[in-house]
Motif scaffolding. Sequence first.
Motif, PDB file in Angstrom:
ATOM      1  N   LYS A  83      16.520 -32.337 -36.556  1.00 29.66           N
ATOM      2  CA  LYS A  83      16.726 -32.979 -37.964  1.00 29.66           C
ATOM      3  C   LYS A  83      15.500 -33.552 -38.424  1.00 29.66           C
ATOM      4  CE  LYS A  83      21.725 -33.323 -37.454  1.00 29.66           C
ATOM      5  NZ  LYS A  83      22.676 -34.115 -37.033  1.00 29.66           N
ATOM      6  N   LEU A  84      14.806 -34.400 -37.824  1.00 33.84           N
ATOM      7  CA  LEU A  84      13.797 -35.170 -38.112  1.00 33.84           C
ATOM      8  C   LEU A  84      12.637 -34.366 -38.676  1.00 33.84           C
ATOM      9  CD1 LEU A  84      13.535 -38.225 -35.693  1.00 33.84           C
ATOM     10  CD2 LEU A  84      14.190 -38.300 -37.999  1.00 33.84           C
ATOM     11  N   ILE A  85      12.627 -33.183 -37.743  1.00 33.23           N
ATOM     12  CA  ILE A  85      11.298 -32.304 -38.098  1.00 33.23           C
ATOM     13  C   ILE A  85      11.615 -31.046 -39.144  1.00 33.23           C
ATOM     14  CG2 ILE A  85      10.139 -32.910 -36.144  1.00 33.23           C
ATOM     15  CD1 ILE A  85      11.008 -29.978 -35.042  1.00 33.23           C
ATOM     16  N   ASN A  86      12.801 -31.152 -39.582  1.00 32.47           N
ATOM     17  CA  ASN A  86      13.405 -30.142 -40.475  1.00 32.47           C
ATOM     18  C   ASN A  86      13.481 -28.712 -40.094  1.00 32.47           C
ATOM     19  OD1 ASN A  86      14.633 -31.684 -42.940  1.00 32.47           O
ATOM     20  ND2 ASN A  86      12.350 -31.876 -43.332  1.00 32.47           N
ATOM     21  N   ALA A  87      13.869 -28.658 -38.517  1.00 31.70           N
ATOM     22  CA  ALA A  87      13.597 -27.390 -38.112  1.00 31.70           C
ATOM     23  C   ALA A  87      14.112 -26.276 -38.540  1.00 31.70           C
ATOM     24  CB  ALA A  87      13.802 -27.291 -36.593  1.00 31.70           C
ATOM     25  N   LYS A  88      13.827 -24.970 -38.714  1.00 33.68           N
ATOM     26  CA  LYS A  88      14.756 -23.913 -39.168  1.00 33.68           C
ATOM     27  C   LYS A  88      14.719 -22.703 -38.276  1.00 33.68           C
ATOM     28  CE  LYS A  88      15.628 -21.607 -43.624  1.00 33.68           C
ATOM     29  NZ  LYS A  88      15.242 -21.742 -44.958  1.00 33.68           N
ATOM     30  N   ASN A  89      13.171 -22.430 -37.759  1.00 31.68           N
ATOM     31  CA  ASN A  89      13.189 -21.225 -36.848  1.00 31.68           C
ATOM     32  C   ASN A  89      12.757 -21.857 -35.557  1.00 31.68           C
ATOM     33  OD1 ASN A  89      13.199 -18.520 -36.271  1.00 31.68           O
ATOM     34  ND2 ASN A  89      11.040 -18.397 -36.669  1.00 31.68           N
ATOM     35  N   THR A  90      13.887 -21.636 -34.493  1.00 33.26           N
ATOM     36  CA  THR A  90      13.737 -22.159 -33.124  1.00 33.26           C
ATOM     37  C   THR A  90      13.685 -21.242 -31.994  1.00 33.26           C
ATOM     38  OG1 THR A  90      16.006 -22.947 -32.884  1.00 33.26           O
ATOM     39  CG2 THR A  90      14.571 -24.376 -34.191  1.00 33.26           C
ATOM     40  N   MET A  91      13.653 -21.642 -30.972  1.00 32.42           N
ATOM     41  CA  MET A  91      13.626 -20.765 -29.687  1.00 32.42           C
ATOM     42  C   MET A  91      14.210 -21.660 -28.553  1.00 32.42           C
ATOM     43  SD  MET A  91      10.788 -18.647 -27.549  1.00 32.42           S
ATOM     44  CE  MET A  91       9.916 -18.313 -28.978  1.00 32.42           C
ATOM     45  N   GLU A  92      14.925 -20.971 -27.756  1.00 34.94           N
ATOM     46  CA  GLU A  92      15.288 -21.916 -26.391  1.00 34.94           C
ATOM     47  C   GLU A  92      15.244 -20.978 -25.246  1.00 34.94           C
ATOM     48  OE1 GLU A  92      18.448 -24.654 -26.128  1.00 34.94           O
ATOM     49  OE2 GLU A  92      19.317 -23.377 -24.604  1.00 34.94           O
ATOM     50  N   ILE A  93      14.578 -21.366 -24.233  1.00 36.47           N
ATOM     51  CA  ILE A  93      14.487 -20.624 -23.040  1.00 36.47           C
ATOM     52  C   ILE A  93      15.231 -21.231 -21.976  1.00 36.47           C
ATOM     53  CG2 ILE A  93      12.777 -19.703 -21.267  1.00 36.47           C
ATOM     54  CD1 ILE A  93      10.489 -19.558 -23.427  1.00 36.47           C
ATOM     55  N   GLY A  94      16.371 -20.562 -21.514  1.00 35.32           N
ATOM     56  CA  GLY A  94      17.063 -21.445 -20.538  1.00 35.32           C
ATOM     57  C   GLY A  94      18.205 -22.109 -21.099  1.00 35.32           C
ATOM     58  N   VAL A  95      19.462 -21.272 -21.107  1.00 32.99           N
ATOM     59  CA  VAL A  95      20.459 -21.293 -21.888  1.00 32.99           C
ATOM     60  C   VAL A  95      21.722 -22.091 -21.269  1.00 32.99           C
ATOM     61  CG1 VAL A  95      22.363 -20.638 -23.515  1.00 32.99           C
ATOM     62  CG2 VAL A  95      19.927 -19.706 -23.773  1.00 32.99           C
ATOM     63  N   TYR A 109       7.303 -20.490 -35.345  1.00 27.07           N
ATOM     64  CA  TYR A 109       8.451 -21.404 -34.665  1.00 27.07           C
ATOM     65  C   TYR A 109       8.133 -22.744 -35.072  1.00 27.07           C
ATOM     66  CZ  TYR A 109      10.732 -17.314 -32.739  1.00 27.07           C
ATOM     67  OH  TYR A 109      11.300 -16.297 -32.361  1.00 27.07           O
ATOM     68  N   ASP A 110       9.251 -23.471 -35.555  1.00 30.17           N
ATOM     69  CA  ASP A 110       9.196 -24.955 -35.677  1.00 30.17           C
ATOM     70  C   ASP A 110       9.420 -25.684 -34.570  1.00 30.17           C
ATOM     71  OD1 ASP A 110       9.164 -24.536 -38.757  1.00 30.17           O
ATOM     72  OD2 ASP A 110      11.443 -24.025 -38.438  1.00 30.17           O
ATOM     73  N   PHE A 111      10.230 -25.170 -33.838  1.00 26.64           N
ATOM     74  CA  PHE A 111      10.915 -25.876 -32.328  1.00 26.64           C
ATOM     75  C   PHE A 111      10.979 -24.879 -31.310  1.00 26.64           C
ATOM     76  CE2 PHE A 111      13.785 -27.832 -29.657  1.00 26.64           C
ATOM     77  CZ  PHE A 111      12.994 -28.997 -29.125  1.00 26.64           C
ATOM     78  N   ILE A 112      10.571 -25.248 -30.148  1.00 23.67           N
ATOM     79  CA  ILE A 112      10.868 -24.314 -29.032  1.00 23.67           C
ATOM     80  C   ILE A 112      11.008 -25.357 -27.802  1.00 23.67           C
ATOM     81  CG2 ILE A 112      10.104 -22.573 -27.523  1.00 23.67           C
ATOM     82  CD1 ILE A 112       7.987 -21.964 -29.623  1.00 23.67           C
ATOM     83  N   PHE A 113      12.610 -25.070 -27.329  1.00 24.08           N
ATOM     84  CA  PHE A 113      12.900 -25.909 -26.075  1.00 24.08           C
ATOM     85  C   PHE A 113      12.697 -24.772 -24.783  1.00 24.08           C
ATOM     86  CE2 PHE A 113      16.466 -27.730 -23.531  1.00 24.08           C
ATOM     87  CZ  PHE A 113      15.916 -28.905 -23.344  1.00 24.08           C
ATOM     88  N   VAL A 114      12.073 -25.480 -23.733  1.00 21.58           N
ATOM     89  CA  VAL A 114      11.796 -24.753 -22.580  1.00 21.58           C
ATOM     90  C   VAL A 114      12.517 -25.462 -21.419  1.00 21.58           C
ATOM     91  CG1 VAL A 114      10.303 -23.879 -20.966  1.00 21.58           C
ATOM     92  CG2 VAL A 114       9.606 -23.936 -23.366  1.00 21.58           C
ATOM     93  N   ASP A 115      13.552 -24.751 -20.880  1.00 19.92           N
ATOM     94  CA  ASP A 115      14.474 -25.422 -19.788  1.00 19.92           C
ATOM     95  C   ASP A 115      14.693 -24.364 -18.758  1.00 19.92           C
ATOM     96  OD1 ASP A 115      15.871 -27.242 -18.440  1.00 19.92           O
ATOM     97  OD2 ASP A 115      17.456 -27.225 -20.064  1.00 19.92           O
TER      98      ASP A 115
END
Length: 247
Positions: A76-88, A157-163
């Motif tokens: 929310k702080l970075i106003n992310a809109k387009n994101t990716m997650e690796i490891g769900v 991408y605004d945000f990418i979470f790698v897990d």
Amino acid sequence: MATNEDQKQTESGRHQEVGHKSLLQSDALYQYILETSVFPREHEAMKELREVTAKHPWNIMTTSADEGQFLNMLLKLINAKNTMEIGVYTGYSLLATALALPEDGKILAMDINKENYELGLPVIKKAGVAHKIDFREGPALPVLDEMVKDEKNHGSYDFIFVDADKDNYINYHKRLIELVKVGGVIGYDNTLWNGSVVAPPDAPLRKYVRYYRDFVLELNKALAVDPRIEICMLPVGDGITICRRIK
Ligand code: SAM
Ligand code: CA
């Protein structure tokens, strides 16, 4: 007041200032955070997904509730809109992300295991955020390779979470740095790897902890000297390194 111990540590350069020891000195303090500021504010779907996941044999893999709250806030702080997650896995961090994004927000979510995602999916659907998720079953690296070939994905991408698989984080980073926009954020999870990053060489570590430890150590070294990013390593969950692309 500075103790002898503080004095010694300052002298050896381990702590630059008195009072900068780890904040979390006890489990009770961690429980206090959960009970005071995390659980009372947790979205009911997040709670339900946490309960569904707790019954699964691999539940140790899930993102913790405080980290879920942190991710939700960060997005929310970075106003992310387009994101990716690796490891769900069952989707706890995915749901934290989906709930933070605007209605037209997007998450490209990848995992080699679809069954676990499907365990959490009914809860995600009930929360009304499944339309933001594009789930792809399979290894993430070939998908990233395809994406990097197409210029239009660069800086998108605004945000990418790698897990996911820690032995591939460096490989992911090489591709993700092209895909995240300048000013965007990549979060690498588990960068303190069970505290094993400071374990002595002969410490009795579980086999998988020992195996991945060297990759985590390599990643941490590489991120620390990468001029394309600013970093901040947070002792939240199992350690998360926030990387902000600057060029
Ligand atoms: N973020 C999840 C959560 O909040 O519950 C936890 C993810 S769990 C720690 C790691 C996941 O990475 C597993 O579900 C595993 O199947 C997935 N994984 C392992 N290797 C992968 C790969 N090469 N590509 C994509 N996913 C992978
Ligand atoms: Ca994790």
